[in-house]
Scaffold this motif. Structure first.
Motif, PDB file in Angstrom:
ATOM      1  N   CYS A 141       0.831  -1.214   0.000  1.00  0.00           N
ATOM      2  CA  CYS A 141       0.000   0.000   0.000  1.00  0.00           C
ATOM      3  C   CYS A 141       0.860   1.256   0.000  1.00  0.00           C
ATOM      4  O   CYS A 141       0.577   2.220  -0.713  1.00  0.00           O
ATOM      5  N   ARG A 142       1.906   1.250   0.813  1.00  0.00           N
ATOM      6  CA  ARG A 142       2.774   2.420   0.868  1.00  0.00           C
ATOM      7  C   ARG A 142       3.472   2.665  -0.468  1.00  0.00           C
ATOM      8  O   ARG A 142       3.635   3.814  -0.898  1.00  0.00           O
ATOM      9  N   MET A 143       3.884   1.615  -1.143  1.00  0.00           N
ATOM     10  CA  MET A 143       4.536   1.777  -2.443  1.00  0.00           C
ATOM     11  C   MET A 143       3.541   2.293  -3.478  1.00  0.00           C
ATOM     12  O   MET A 143       3.881   3.124  -4.320  1.00  0.00           O
ATOM     13  N   ALA A 144       2.298   1.820  -3.400  1.00  0.00           N
ATOM     14  CA  ALA A 144       1.263   2.328  -4.302  1.00  0.00           C
ATOM     15  C   ALA A 144       0.981   3.797  -4.014  1.00  0.00           C
ATOM     16  O   ALA A 144       0.808   4.606  -4.937  1.00  0.00           O
ATOM     17  N   GLN A 145       0.962   4.166  -2.738  1.00  0.00           N
ATOM     18  CA  GLN A 145       0.765   5.572  -2.391  1.00  0.00           C
ATOM     19  C   GLN A 145       1.886   6.436  -2.950  1.00  0.00           C
ATOM     20  O   GLN A 145       1.646   7.531  -3.469  1.00  0.00           O
ATOM     21  N   GLY A 146       3.113   5.939  -2.848  1.00  0.00           N
ATOM     22  CA  GLY A 146       4.245   6.677  -3.391  1.00  0.00           C
ATOM     23  C   GLY A 146       4.152   6.846  -4.894  1.00  0.00           C
ATOM     24  O   GLY A 146       4.490   7.912  -5.427  1.00  0.00           O
ATOM     25  N   PHE A 147       3.673   5.821  -5.574  1.00  0.00           N
ATOM     26  CA  PHE A 147       3.526   5.881  -7.028  1.00  0.00           C
ATOM     27  C   PHE A 147       2.524   6.956  -7.431  1.00  0.00           C
ATOM     28  O   PHE A 147       2.813   7.809  -8.283  1.00  0.00           O
ATOM     29  N   PHE A 148       1.365   6.943  -6.802  1.00  0.00           N
ATOM     30  CA  PHE A 148       0.338   7.948  -7.128  1.00  0.00           C
ATOM     31  C   PHE A 148       0.753   9.344  -6.659  1.00  0.00           C
ATOM     32  O   PHE A 148       0.465  10.336  -7.335  1.00  0.00           O
ATOM     33  N   ALA A 149       1.439   9.410  -5.520  1.00  0.00           N
ATOM     34  CA  ALA A 149       1.867  10.714  -5.010  1.00  0.00           C
ATOM     35  C   ALA A 149       2.902  11.349  -5.931  1.00  0.00           C
ATOM     36  O   ALA A 149       2.926  12.572  -6.102  1.00  0.00           O
ATOM     37  N   GLY A 150       3.767  10.534  -6.528  1.00  0.00           N
ATOM     38  CA  GLY A 150       4.735  11.061  -7.476  1.00  0.00           C
ATOM     39  C   GLY A 150       4.056  11.686  -8.680  1.00  0.00           C
ATOM     40  O   GLY A 150       4.467  12.753  -9.158  1.00  0.00           O
ATOM     41  N   GLY A 151       3.014  11.050  -9.168  1.00  0.00           N
ATOM     42  CA  GLY A 151       2.255  11.620 -10.275  1.00  0.00           C
ATOM     43  C   GLY A 151       1.486  12.857  -9.879  1.00  0.00           C
ATOM     44  O   GLY A 151       1.368  13.811 -10.650  1.00  0.00           O
ATOM     45  N   GLU A 152       0.996  12.873  -8.648  1.00  0.00           N
ATOM     46  CA  GLU A 152       0.253  14.038  -8.142  1.00  0.00           C
ATOM     47  C   GLU A 152       1.154  15.257  -8.037  1.00  0.00           C
ATOM     48  O   GLU A 152       0.793  16.345  -8.491  1.00  0.00           O
ATOM     49  N   ALA A 153       2.328  15.079  -7.470  1.00  0.00           N
ATOM     50  CA  ALA A 153       3.223  16.217  -7.252  1.00  0.00           C
ATOM     51  C   ALA A 153       3.662  16.851  -8.564  1.00  0.00           C
ATOM     52  O   ALA A 153       3.595  18.075  -8.738  1.00  0.00           O
ATOM     53  N   SER A 154       4.105  16.021  -9.501  1.00  0.00           N
ATOM     54  CA  SER A 154       4.574  16.556 -10.783  1.00  0.00           C
ATOM     55  C   SER A 154       3.421  17.087 -11.624  1.00  0.00           C
ATOM     56  O   SER A 154       3.539  18.128 -12.281  1.00  0.00           O
ATOM     57  N   GLY A 155       2.287  16.385 -11.595  1.00  0.00           N
ATOM     58  CA  GLY A 155       1.141  16.798 -12.399  1.00  0.00           C
ATOM     59  C   GLY A 155       0.543  18.109 -11.945  1.00  0.00           C
ATOM     60  O   GLY A 155       0.203  18.973 -12.761  1.00  0.00           O
ATOM     61  N   ALA A 156       0.420  18.286 -10.616  1.00  0.00           N
ATOM     62  CA  ALA A 156      -0.162  19.519 -10.089  1.00  0.00           C
ATOM     63  C   ALA A 156       0.723  20.720 -10.397  1.00  0.00           C
ATOM     64  O   ALA A 156       0.238  21.774 -10.816  1.00  0.00           O
ATOM     65  N   ALA A 157       2.034  20.559 -10.204  1.00  0.00           N
ATOM     66  CA  ALA A 157       2.952  21.672 -10.476  1.00  0.00           C
ATOM     67  C   ALA A 157       2.946  22.047 -11.957  1.00  0.00           C
ATOM     68  O   ALA A 157       2.948  23.236 -12.313  1.00  0.00           O
ATOM     69  N   THR A 158       2.918  21.033 -12.820  1.00  0.00           N
ATOM     70  CA  THR A 158       2.904  21.296 -14.261  1.00  0.00           C
ATOM     71  C   THR A 158       1.609  21.967 -14.682  1.00  0.00           C
ATOM     72  O   THR A 158       1.608  22.921 -15.478  1.00  0.00           O
ATOM     73  N   TYR A 159       0.489  21.502 -14.134  1.00  0.00           N
ATOM     74  CA  TYR A 159      -0.811  22.069 -14.501  1.00  0.00           C
ATOM     75  C   TYR A 159      -0.896  23.542 -14.115  1.00  0.00           C
ATOM     76  O   TYR A 159      -1.382  24.378 -14.881  1.00  0.00           O
ATOM     77  N   ILE A 160      -0.407  23.867 -12.913  1.00  0.00           N
ATOM     78  CA  ILE A 160      -0.428  25.261 -12.481  1.00  0.00           C
ATOM     79  C   ILE A 160       0.424  26.124 -13.403  1.00  0.00           C
ATOM     80  O   ILE A 160       0.014  27.214 -13.812  1.00  0.00           O
ATOM     81  N   SER A 161       1.610  25.646 -13.729  1.00  0.00           N
ATOM     82  CA  SER A 161       2.505  26.441 -14.577  1.00  0.00           C
ATOM     83  C   SER A 161       1.928  26.649 -15.968  1.00  0.00           C
ATOM     84  O   SER A 161       2.153  27.692 -16.595  1.00  0.00           O
ATOM     85  N   GLU A 162       1.165  25.681 -16.461  1.00  0.00           N
ATOM     86  CA  GLU A 162       0.576  25.805 -17.791  1.00  0.00           C
ATOM     87  C   GLU A 162      -0.636  26.730 -17.803  1.00  0.00           C
ATOM     88  O   GLU A 162      -0.958  27.306 -18.838  1.00  0.00           O
ATOM     89  N   CYS A 163      -1.305  26.859 -16.663  1.00  0.00           N
ATOM     90  CA  CYS A 163      -2.503  27.698 -16.593  1.00  0.00           C
ATOM     91  C   CYS A 163      -2.213  29.123 -16.138  1.00  0.00           C
ATOM     92  O   CYS A 163      -3.001  30.034 -16.412  1.00  0.00           O
ATOM     93  N   ALA A 164      -1.101  29.320 -15.427  1.00  0.00           N
ATOM     94  CA  ALA A 164      -0.813  30.630 -14.851  1.00  0.00           C
ATOM     95  C   ALA A 164      -0.232  31.577 -15.899  1.00  0.00           C
ATOM     96  O   ALA A 164       0.481  31.154 -16.803  1.00  0.00           O
TER      97      ALA A 164
END
Length: 222
Positions: A132-155
Motif C-alpha cells: 500500500c505504501r509503495m502504491a501511495q508513493g507511485f500515485f503521489a509522485g504523479g500528483e506532485a509533478s502533475g499539479a505543479a505542471t498544470y499550475i505552470s501551464e494555466c498561470a
C-alpha cells in the motif's frame, strides 16, 4: 461541403474557448497536494503505533525501525509515478492525470485504514502495508509533478511564481492537518484503544477529503 463547414466550425469553437482560470487551477491543484501530504504525514506521525500493530513480534526499537522503513519505501516509487503520470499527462491531458492520481491515493488510503493487523493475518499484514505504501508513493509522485505542471501551464507568465506557491501551501496545510488529526485522536482515546482500532481513523478520514478534491478536479479543463 456542409460536413466540412461543420467540422471547421467545431474546431474554431474549441480553440476559442476560455482558458482555465489560474485561480481555480491553483486552488484545486493545491487541494490535491494537501490530501497527498496528509496521507504521507499521517503514517509518519502514527509510526510508533503502527509499529505495535504490524510488528509486535519485534522489540520496540526494531519495530519502530521497520515501520519507518515501510514509510521510506513509498519514496522509492515517487520518481516512477512522476515519470508514468507525466507521460500520461502529455498524451491524455493534465486534468485526466490529476483525477487518476487522486482516485488512486483515495483507494489506497481507504485500504490502509481497513488492513488486517499482524495478530489477524500474520506476516501478510506488513507485506500488505508495504504494498500500500509503495502504491501511495507511485500515485503521489504523479500528483506532485502533475499539479505543479498544470499550475505552470494555466498561470500567466508574469504570475507563475505566485500561483505556483499554492502547491507548497497545500503541502503545508496537509501536514498541519495530519498533525492535528493524529493529536486529536490520540487525545480522545486511550493508548490501548489507539493500538486496537484508533489508528485506522485518520486514514479513513482522508476519504471525504479525497471525495471533495475529486469533485473539484472533475470540473477542471485542459
Amino acid at each position: 461541403m456542409i460536413k466540412d463547414t461543420a467540422v471547421l466550425h467545431y474546431s474554431f469553437d474549441k480553440t476559442s474557448s476560455e482558458p482555465q482560470s489560474p485561480w481555480k487551477a491553483s486552488i484545486v491543484a493545491g487541494m490535491g497536494s494537501a490530501v497527498e501530504y496528509y496521507d504521507f504525514a499521517i503514517y509518519g506521525l502514527l509510526a510508533s503505533t503502527l509499529a505495535k500493530v504490524f510488528f509486535p513480534a519485534m522489540n520496540s526499537f526494531e519495530a519502530l525501525l521497520s515501520a519507518l522503513a515501510v514509510f521510506a519505501s513509498a519514496f522509492i516509487m515517487r520518481p516512477l509515478g512522476g515519470i508514468f503520470f507525466g507521460r500520461l499527462g502529455d498524451r491524455r491531458g493534465r486534468s485526466y492525470t490529476l483525477v487518476a492520481t487522486v482516485i488512486g491515493i483515495g483507494i489506497v488510503s481507504g485500504i490502509v485504514g481497513i488492513l488486517p493487523t499482524y495478530d489477524q493475518a500474520g506476516v501478510l499484514a506488513p507485506v500488505m502495508l508495504v504494498a500500500c505504501r509503495m502504491a501511495q508513493g507511485f500515485f503521489a509522485g504523479g500528483e506532485a509533478s502533475g499539479a505543479a505542471t498544470y499550475i505552470s501551464e494555466c498561470a500567466p507568465a508574469n504570475k507563475r511564481g505566485f500561483f505556483g506557491a499554492f502547491n507548497p501551501a497545500g503541502v503545508a496545510i496537509g501536514i498541519a492537518t495530519a498533525a492535528g488529526m493524529a493529536g486529536a485522536v490520540s487525545f480522545m482515546i486511550t493508548p490501548e484503544e489507539m493500538v486496537a482500532w484508533g489508528w485506522r481513523i485518520p486514514f479513513l478520514i482522508c476519504i471525504p477529503f479525497i471525495g471533495l478534491t475529486l469533485w473539484a478536479r472533475m470540473k477542471l479543463e485542459d
